[in-house]
Design a protein around this motif. Structure first.
Motif: not given
Ligand SMILES: *Cc1c(COP(=O)(O)O)cnc(C)c1O
Length: 219
Positions: A34-36, A79-81, A162-164, A192-195, A208-213, A217-219
């Motif tokens: 939910s960032k942004t 917290l994912i950052g 992880c973030i590949p 795993g993220m949106s893509g 799985v961490r999903i924002g955009t989908a 899209a984030r501003a």
């Molecule tokens: C923003 C973010 C995501 C979400 O990414 P999307 O491609 O928008 O799904 C997942 N993981 C981390 C660590 C992020 O910062």
């Protein structure tokens, strides 16, 4: 597409990815990133029954969720950052899962704060599977020592995240994280993220961490 429609289609895609590898969809957690996002967007996701959210900054997480937490006792915030040591107390106050332990000094600071005020916080260690210089996360070779320290300090480490790297096929990194999790007896894998969440599920992701989908899209 509305957020409600997106949640429906992501939930269906997660269920399909689970079926394709004989997994029970109930074993998979959707972390809505939910960032942004605006308060209206958060409210819409909550109205759909979504209760697990991910934020990548402590301050923004507080702005988004501190008041809402009182009305939604079943919220689970991840917290994912990256976490700075001077934000540890605020992070522990807000988040149920901190996915980004990546260094000794942070582990020590978390333990110090928890000694003052015990909490049921769960922790994951972030692994820099691509060994990218600019990315946070512990390198795979330094994971055993960091994990041992966390366990000595009494931190409840239950998973890896992880973030590949953008340049690589993500499946390689998901497979590595799965191998490390198995080796160290860590059952939760945040990948795993949106893509690429379908691939992450096939490789054994538990969240799985999903924002955009989900939010667009984030501003
Ligand atoms: C923003 C973010 C995501 C979400 O990414 P999307 O491609 O928008 O799904 C997942 N993981 C981390 C660590 C992020 O910062």
């Amino acid at each position: 597409m509305t957020i409600a429609e997106n949640i429906t289609s992501i939930t269906a895609a997660i269920a399909k990815a689970c079926r394709d590898c004989n997994r029970d969809p109930a074993t998979l957690r959707l972390v809505a990133v939910s960032k942004t996002q605006s308060p209206e967007a958060l409210a819409e996701a909550l109205a759909c029954g979504q209760r697990v959210f991910g934020e990548n900054r402590v301050q923004e997480g507080r702005e988004h969720w501190r008041a809402l937490k009182k009305g939604y006792p079943d919220l689970r915030l991840h917290l994912i950052g990256p976490l700075q040591t001077n934000k540890v107390r605020d992070a522990l106050e807000l988040f149920d899962v901190i996915e980004t332990i990546d260094r000794d000094s942070l582990a020590r600071e978390l333990a110090k704060e928890l000694a003052k005020e015990p909490r049921a916080t769960e922790f994951y260690i972030q692994v820099n599977t691509g060994e990218e210089e600019q990315k946070s996360g512990v390198s795979p070779k330094d994971l055993p020592a960091l994990l041992a320290l966390c366990r000595d300090l009494g931190l409840n480490v239950t998973g890896l995240m992880c973030i590949p790297p953008q340049k690589d096929p993500p499946a390689l990194h998901f497979a590595l994280l799965k191998k490390l999790g198995d080796r160290h007896g860590l059952e939760n894998l945040s990948m795993g993220m949106s893509g690429d969440f379908g691939k992450a599920i096939a490789a054994g992701a538990t969240s799985v961490r999903i924002g955009t989908a989900l939010f667009g899209a984030r501003a």
